[in-house]
Design a protein around this motif. Structure first.
Motif, PDB file in Angstrom:
ATOM      1  N   ASP A 181      79.376  11.023  52.715  1.00  0.00           N
ATOM      2  CA  ASP A 181      80.373  12.040  52.366  1.00  0.00           C
ATOM      3  C   ASP A 181      81.743  11.395  52.202  1.00  0.00           C
ATOM      4  OD1 ASP A 181      81.423  11.639  54.906  1.00  0.00           O
ATOM      5  OD2 ASP A 181      80.774  13.578  55.700  1.00  0.00           O
ATOM      6  N   ALA A 219      78.163  21.938  58.893  1.00  0.00           N
ATOM      7  CA  ALA A 219      77.183  23.017  58.738  1.00  0.00           C
ATOM      8  C   ALA A 219      76.971  23.772  60.046  1.00  0.00           C
ATOM      9  CB  ALA A 219      75.857  22.462  58.216  1.00  0.00           C
ATOM     10  N   ARG A 225      82.352  19.941  49.779  1.00  0.00           N
ATOM     11  CA  ARG A 225      81.786  20.413  51.041  1.00  0.00           C
ATOM     12  C   ARG A 225      80.385  20.993  50.838  1.00  0.00           C
ATOM     13  NH1 ARG A 225      82.834  18.592  55.519  1.00  0.00           N
ATOM     14  NH2 ARG A 225      82.530  20.591  56.600  1.00  0.00           N
ATOM     15  N   THR A 226      79.660  20.438  49.891  1.00  0.00           N
ATOM     16  CA  THR A 226      78.288  20.878  49.650  1.00  0.00           C
ATOM     17  C   THR A 226      77.361  19.668  49.620  1.00  0.00           C
ATOM     18  OG1 THR A 226      79.078  22.729  48.300  1.00  0.00           O
ATOM     19  CG2 THR A 226      76.756  22.163  48.109  1.00  0.00           C
ATOM     20  N   TYR A 272      73.733  18.586  48.396  1.00  0.00           N
ATOM     21  CA  TYR A 272      72.591  18.923  47.556  1.00  0.00           C
ATOM     22  C   TYR A 272      71.431  18.000  47.921  1.00  0.00           C
ATOM     23  CZ  TYR A 272      76.077  21.289  44.623  1.00  0.00           C
ATOM     24  OH  TYR A 272      77.086  22.107  44.158  1.00  0.00           O
ATOM     25  N   ALA A 274      70.868  23.477  48.442  1.00  0.00           N
ATOM     26  CA  ALA A 274      72.206  23.048  48.843  1.00  0.00           C
ATOM     27  C   ALA A 274      72.548  23.662  50.188  1.00  0.00           C
ATOM     28  CB  ALA A 274      73.238  23.460  47.792  1.00  0.00           C
ATOM     29  N   ASP A 310      75.905  24.543  52.430  1.00  0.00           N
ATOM     30  CA  ASP A 310      77.357  24.667  52.524  1.00  0.00           C
ATOM     31  C   ASP A 310      77.784  24.049  53.855  1.00  0.00           C
ATOM     32  OD1 ASP A 310      79.975  25.749  53.229  1.00  0.00           O
ATOM     33  OD2 ASP A 310      79.723  27.104  51.527  1.00  0.00           O
ATOM     34  N   ASP A 314      80.560  23.983  55.319  1.00  0.00           N
ATOM     35  CA  ASP A 314      81.489  24.792  56.116  1.00  0.00           C
ATOM     36  C   ASP A 314      80.748  25.912  56.836  1.00  0.00           C
ATOM     37  OD1 ASP A 314      83.839  23.357  55.504  1.00  0.00           O
ATOM     38  OD2 ASP A 314      83.990  24.402  53.580  1.00  0.00           O
ATOM     39  N   VAL A 344      69.470  25.983  44.551  1.00  0.00           N
ATOM     40  CA  VAL A 344      70.379  25.853  43.418  1.00  0.00           C
ATOM     41  C   VAL A 344      69.624  26.000  42.104  1.00  0.00           C
ATOM     42  CG1 VAL A 344      72.031  24.327  42.263  1.00  0.00           C
ATOM     43  CG2 VAL A 344      71.867  24.339  44.752  1.00  0.00           C
TER      44      VAL A 344
END
Length: 723
Positions: free
Chosen positions: A528, A554, A603-604, A606, A617, A619, A621, A628
């Motif tokens: 990331d 997450a 912030r995703t 995949y 995916a 998220d 947050d 998707v």
């Protein structure tokens, strides 16, 4: 008439519902240069190998084998759509039929090297030098003339079930397990899908096979056998037939007087159950697991059987004890002579055959001119010889990743682009390669899969790389599925060190130090924007925090230098969309097989949920997981078996094994389009529009800053698509 019927044979076509192709820029009939928009070309590869030694050649799923009277070896190189020949005197390999393209269009009388040999599954050479092959689609026996080198349809052209006895009216229905055997100038033909063993008498006089009289010039059914795969005919007309289906796993014998008896397994009406028992005992009491090949040594009264247990076994047909490849065989007995009850990439070459493993079920068996057994190790892409005297087994054709054969780009499966534009290639090998300006050099790994080398140069480390990723500063992480670790290569010093994993199996250690955690074959890694790491491990995704303070990812608080699961961990299935990722079930990959299947954008996260035929995916947050793209349906028209993924300029790209294509999704609109591949399997299309190319099991995917797409190809290549 037969040519017209051949045109009706179903052929896989690219008909992706709702898809367009935006990278098809070539003018009609025009060639592209490798720097032209939309072009596809290989940038890092080992050539097919034609014109060189067989040990330096590449095979992709070599399934059919045959020797001619002069000792030349013929190979049905299935996924590369070629029939190949290894010269007995020089060891040089050449393609004698096929262009590499998968196409079932056929023109009678064309030179063999200009003829499509699509997905060949079997090959045989008769005494007169005619080379025959079959595929699993066209229901045809093709023949190469020994004098002109041209190809004709020797028999067949009708698909289905039938009893027509003339070659031009014969009906076949082969599958990928069908073998083909020459018996002098005649052919033994397993018509697998119709449970028939057929014999083509190409001579001028009648012959008796297993008690059935086959008139001159005719093709006759000589045995009705469930799931027939292979067979052998003795000089007196005795017929041996191998059966392999869900009811029967056995070898039967028909005497010249049509007396039926069991050789391996029983003749009970409810069949001979499949299994792995019986070594050291009587063959008729043994079980075999979906046997795939049969070989008769008439002089020594021995029969050889290869099956799905990962072994080759010998059956003593004589009335006295004997020894083969140092293995003792009692009267009527059966014993393993090569392989183990497990599968592996080649980790040993030249040692005792019983200590070695095949990558999958050993394939077709043939005798070489010295009487040794040659075995198609199809999934490893090599041919191996079992020495009849000392019981050793070694690679004789195709390259592997061990010993003197370690210098090849073998079955690449993962890619990463470095800041300077160089490309790292890993996957299913004991090395990571660096591609730079047309050159290839070792980046990490010695070619030995046994873990070693922490704290030293990455090129001196022992590892088994299944995935590689790099950040914007050139820091590289390598997933090592065999050794249950993730390594970190420092961009300045080039040293490698373990940052996650203690070398033990399982998926333990959440909440503790990443270096103390256990993995069950980590196979994909992604970085990331903070330089922290996502690791796909069995049915879960885990996060490693390299920072100095806790991070919430997450919905999970991950402590400094620690590891925690942030998605999955609930078994290999599908569930959880719209809810917390920690409550979801994922089905991403079997142990150590698939790599390059995660990408982070903002912030995703995949990831390719491969066996669920979706890209999903998380998220980072909210912790919510959703699909998707993909409905769960397999196939070319859907998101069938997605593997590697990458994100660039608002598009989500993925390599898809169903259909052998690369696709992309426009994240803002939901539009899907095909980027590369025409829906057929093959190595075809250097310097053409990507949409007109063919790929073989594309897996790894990476995109550089200019938008150039790099994709791995099981033809031992990395291919580049210019945007």
């Amino acid at each position: 008439m037969r040519e017209a019927l051949l045109r009706l044979v179903p052929v896989a076509l690219l008909t992706v519902a709702g898809c367009t192709n935006s990278l098809n820029y070539a003018p009609p009939g025009g060639a592209l240069g490798c720097s032209d928009p939309g072009a596809i070309c290989s940038v890092g590869y080992d050539d097919v190998g034609d014109g060189g030694p067989a040990l330096a050649a590449s095979f992709v799923d070599p399934v059919g084998l045959a020797y001619d009277a002069d000792g030349n070896l013929y190979v049905a190189d299935r996924a590369q759509n070629r029939i190949r020949r290894i010269d007995a005197a020089s060891g040089e390999i050449t393609t004698i039929a096929g262009t590499g393209e998968e196409s079932y269009a056929f023109v009678e009388g064309r030179d063999a090297t200009e003829t499509h040999a699509s997905s060949p599954v079997a090959v045989a050479v008769t005494t007169d030098g005619t080379v025959f092959w079959t595929d699993e689609v066209s229901c045809v026996l093709y023949a190469i003339s020994p004098t002109s080198g041209t190809v004709s349809i020797a028999a067949g052209g009708y698909c289905g079930f039938g009893t027509a006895t003339t070659p031009d009216a014969a009906i076949f229905d082969f599958d990928s397990g069908s073998r083909l055997r020459a018996h002098g100038n005649d052919l033994l033909i397993p018509n697998t899908q119709q449970n028939q063993m057929r014999y083509w008498n190409r001579g001028a006089a009648d012959v008796v096979v297993g008690g059935t009289t086959v008139p001159a010039g005719e093709i006759l059914t000589v045995s009705n056998s469930q799931g027939v795969r292979d067979g052998a005919v003795a000089s007196d007309g005795t017929l041996y037939v191998l059966e392999a289906d869900y009811l029967d796993c056995r070898v039967k014998r028909y005497s010249p007087a049509a007396v039926l008896s069991a050789v391996v397994g029983s003749l009970l009406s409810d069949g001979a159950p499949c299994g792995q028992t019986g070594d050291g005992g009587a063959a008729v009491s043994a079980q075999t697991t979906y046997p795939g090949s049969l070989l008769l040594d008439e002089a020594a009264d021995l029969l050889f059987v290869a099956d799905d247990s990962g072994r080759v076994r010998a059956v003593n047909l004589s009335g006295s004890t004997t020894t083969y490849a140092t293995v003792a065989l009692g009267t009527g007995g059966i014993a393993s002579i090569a392989g183990q009850d497990s599968y592996n990439w080649i980790t040993l070459d030249g040692g005792p055959a019983l200590a070695q493993e095949f990558r999958d079920a050993p394939g077709q068996l043939v005798f070489d001119p010295n009487g040794d057994v040659v075995i198609a190790d199809s999934e490893n892409g090599v041919l191996r010889r079992l020495n009849a005297l000392d019981g050793t087994m070694s690679v004789i054709a195709g390259f592997a990743e061990q010993g003197t054969l370690a210098g090849y780009l073998n079955a690449p499966a993962s890619l990463a682009v470095l800041p300077d534009g160089d490309v790292l290639v890993a996957g299913r090998s004991a090395r990571v390669w660096r591609l730079s300006g047309g050159n290839r050099e070792v980046f990490a790994g010695t070619g030995d899969a046994v873990f070693s080398g922490d704290g030293g140069p990455a090129a001196n480390a022992g590892l088994w790389a299944t995935s590689v990723t790099a950040d914007e500063n050139g820091r590289v992480f390598i997933a090592d599925a065999v050794n249950h670790r993730v390594g970190d290569v420092d961009p300045l010093s080039g040293t490698i060190s373990t940052v996650a994993g203690n070398g033990g199996g399982g998926s333990g250690g959440d909440g503790g130090l990443a270096s103390s955690a256990s993995f069950d074959g980590p196979y994909a890694v992604a970085i990331d924007s903070s330089g922290n790491l996502f690791i796909a491990d069995d049915s879960r995704i885990r996060y490693v925090n390299f920072g100095l303070g806790p991070i919430t990812v997450a919905g999970v608080v991950v402590l400094p230098q620690s590891i925690d699961t942030i998605a999955g961990g609930n078994g290999n299935s599908y569930s959880g969309d719209g809810g917390p990722a920690l409550g979801a079930a994922l089905n991403m990959s079997p142990y150590g097989e698939i790599s390059n299947g995660m990408a982070v954008e903002g912030r995703t996260l995949y990831f390719a949920d491969t066996y669920n035929n979706r890209i999903r995916a998380v998220d980072l947050d909210t912790g919510i997981i959703d699909t998707v793209v993909g409905s769960g349906a397999p196939g070319l028209d859907a998101v069938g078996f997605p593997v590697g993924i990458a994100i660039h300029d608002g598009f989500l790209y993925w390599a898809q094994e169903d259909g052998d294509v690369v696709k992309r999704l426009e994240l803002g609109t939901g539009n899907v389009e095909v980027v590369a591949g025409d829906g057929n399997t093959g190595y075809f299309g250097e310097g053409v529009a990507a949409s007109r190319s063919q790929l073989i099991e594309p897996q790894g995917l990476a995109i550089d800053g200019s938008g150039a797409i790099f994709v791995t190809d099981l033809s031992h290549r990395v291919r580049r698509i210019i945007p």
